[in-house]
Structures are given as C-alpha cells and as structure tokens.
Scaffold this motif. Structure first.
Motif, PDB file in Angstrom:
ATOM      1  N   SER A  14       0.787  -1.226   0.000  1.00 50.30           N
ATOM      2  CA  SER A  14       0.000   0.000   0.000  1.00 50.30           C
ATOM      3  C   SER A  14       0.825   1.285   0.000  1.00 50.30           C
ATOM      4  O   SER A  14       1.984   1.307   0.418  1.00 50.30           O
ATOM      5  N   VAL A  15       0.176   2.352  -0.410  1.00 48.65           N
ATOM      6  CA  VAL A  15       0.756   3.695  -0.400  1.00 48.65           C
ATOM      7  C   VAL A  15       1.200   4.031   1.025  1.00 48.65           C
ATOM      8  O   VAL A  15       0.434   3.863   1.971  1.00 48.65           O
ATOM      9  N   TYR A  39       5.377   5.955  -2.498  1.00 52.75           N
ATOM     10  CA  TYR A  39       5.777   6.339  -1.141  1.00 52.75           C
ATOM     11  C   TYR A  39       5.787   5.189  -0.127  1.00 52.75           C
ATOM     12  O   TYR A  39       5.904   5.427   1.075  1.00 52.75           O
ATOM     13  N   ALA A  40       5.684   3.947  -0.572  1.00 54.70           N
ATOM     14  CA  ALA A  40       5.565   2.801   0.339  1.00 54.70           C
ATOM     15  C   ALA A  40       6.648   2.783   1.420  1.00 54.70           C
ATOM     16  O   ALA A  40       6.357   2.537   2.584  1.00 54.70           O
ATOM     17  N   PHE A  41       7.886   3.058   1.021  1.00 51.42           N
ATOM     18  CA  PHE A  41       8.999   2.991   1.967  1.00 51.42           C
ATOM     19  C   PHE A  41       9.751   4.320   2.049  1.00 51.42           C
ATOM     20  O   PHE A  41      10.924   4.362   2.400  1.00 51.42           O
ATOM     21  N   GLN A  42       9.063   5.400   1.764  1.00 56.69           N
ATOM     22  CA  GLN A  42       9.669   6.730   1.800  1.00 56.69           C
ATOM     23  C   GLN A  42      10.240   7.021   3.177  1.00 56.69           C
ATOM     24  O   GLN A  42       9.611   6.741   4.202  1.00 56.69           O
ATOM     25  N   LYS A  43      11.426   7.574   3.196  1.00 60.02           N
ATOM     26  CA  LYS A  43      12.113   8.012   4.421  1.00 60.02           C
ATOM     27  C   LYS A  43      12.438   6.876   5.389  1.00 60.02           C
ATOM     28  O   LYS A  43      12.562   7.100   6.589  1.00 60.02           O
ATOM     29  N   GLY A  60       5.833   2.156  -7.611  1.00 64.22           N
ATOM     30  CA  GLY A  60       5.307   3.503  -7.732  1.00 64.22           C
ATOM     31  C   GLY A  60       6.352   4.585  -7.505  1.00 64.22           C
ATOM     32  O   GLY A  60       7.432   4.349  -6.951  1.00 64.22           O
ATOM     33  N   ILE A  61       5.984   5.779  -7.918  1.00 57.64           N
ATOM     34  CA  ILE A  61       6.860   6.930  -7.799  1.00 57.64           C
ATOM     35  C   ILE A  61       7.234   7.163  -6.328  1.00 57.64           C
ATOM     36  O   ILE A  61       6.408   7.037  -5.438  1.00 57.64           O
ATOM     37  N   TYR A  62       8.484   7.434  -6.099  1.00 55.03           N
ATOM     38  CA  TYR A  62       9.032   7.732  -4.779  1.00 55.03           C
ATOM     39  C   TYR A  62       8.841   6.599  -3.755  1.00 55.03           C
ATOM     40  O   TYR A  62       8.842   6.852  -2.545  1.00 55.03           O
ATOM     41  N   ALA A  63       8.691   5.373  -4.210  1.00 51.61           N
ATOM     42  CA  ALA A  63       8.500   4.247  -3.291  1.00 51.61           C
ATOM     43  C   ALA A  63       9.663   4.117  -2.313  1.00 51.61           C
ATOM     44  O   ALA A  63       9.471   3.703  -1.173  1.00 51.61           O
ATOM     45  N   PHE A  64      10.854   4.497  -2.762  1.00 50.36           N
ATOM     46  CA  PHE A  64      12.049   4.379  -1.904  1.00 50.36           C
ATOM     47  C   PHE A  64      12.732   5.723  -1.699  1.00 50.36           C
ATOM     48  O   PHE A  64      13.912   5.788  -1.413  1.00 50.36           O
ATOM     49  N   LYS A  65      11.998   6.798  -1.806  1.00 53.87           N
ATOM     50  CA  LYS A  65      12.590   8.133  -1.695  1.00 53.87           C
ATOM     51  C   LYS A  65      13.108   8.407  -0.284  1.00 53.87           C
ATOM     52  O   LYS A  65      12.433   8.147   0.695  1.00 53.87           O
ATOM     53  N   ASN A  66      14.321   8.921  -0.226  1.00 55.29           N
ATOM     54  CA  ASN A  66      14.880   9.340   1.059  1.00 55.29           C
ATOM     55  C   ASN A  66      14.920  10.830   1.099  1.00 55.29           C
ATOM     56  O   ASN A  66      15.053  11.465   2.041  1.00 55.29           O
TER      57      ASN A  66
END
Length: 66
Positions: A14-15, A39-43, A60-66
């Motif tokens: 999920s998001v 954004y699933a794992f963002q930050k 999805g976009i930014y799923a792993f964004k730090n």
C-alpha cells in the motif's frame, strides 16, 4: 522494530505503508507481491536490506525516496 515481514499472501504493498519508519533495517517482502505503490517505503533511512520478488510488475513513484 528493526525488521518488518509482510504476510505471505500480500500482493499489493500500500501507499505509504512503512513511510517514515526510520528504524527499519530489513523488510521481508511476500513472494506473491506484484505492486509496490508510491511512497511505500519513503524516508526509511535505516533500510539496509530488501529483496524484491521476481513477480513485482510495478514500483510507484518515490517508493524508496529518502
């Protein structure tokens, strides 16, 4: 909590499901996962280990964004 294990039958991650969980070091993905939503794992800044199953079709976009 430093490790998170998804239940084995989960197909969609999920998001923002673990967004901002800064202590998680390891994520165990379900073998049946198909979609990882945005954004699933963002930050998840401490994340060191995650293995994506062969069946993953989209991230999805930014799923792993730090």
């Amino acid at each position: 909590m430093t490790e998170f294990k998804f239940p084995p039958k989960v197909k969609n991650i999920s998001v923002s499901v673990l967004a901002y969980c800064s202590n998680i070091k390891k994520i165990v993905m379900p073998t049946e996962a198909v979609n990882i939503y945005c954004y699933a794992f963002q930050k998840c800044r401490s994340l060191e280990e995650i293995t994506l199953p062969d069946g993953v079709e989209s991230v999805g976009i930014y799923a792993f964004k730090n």
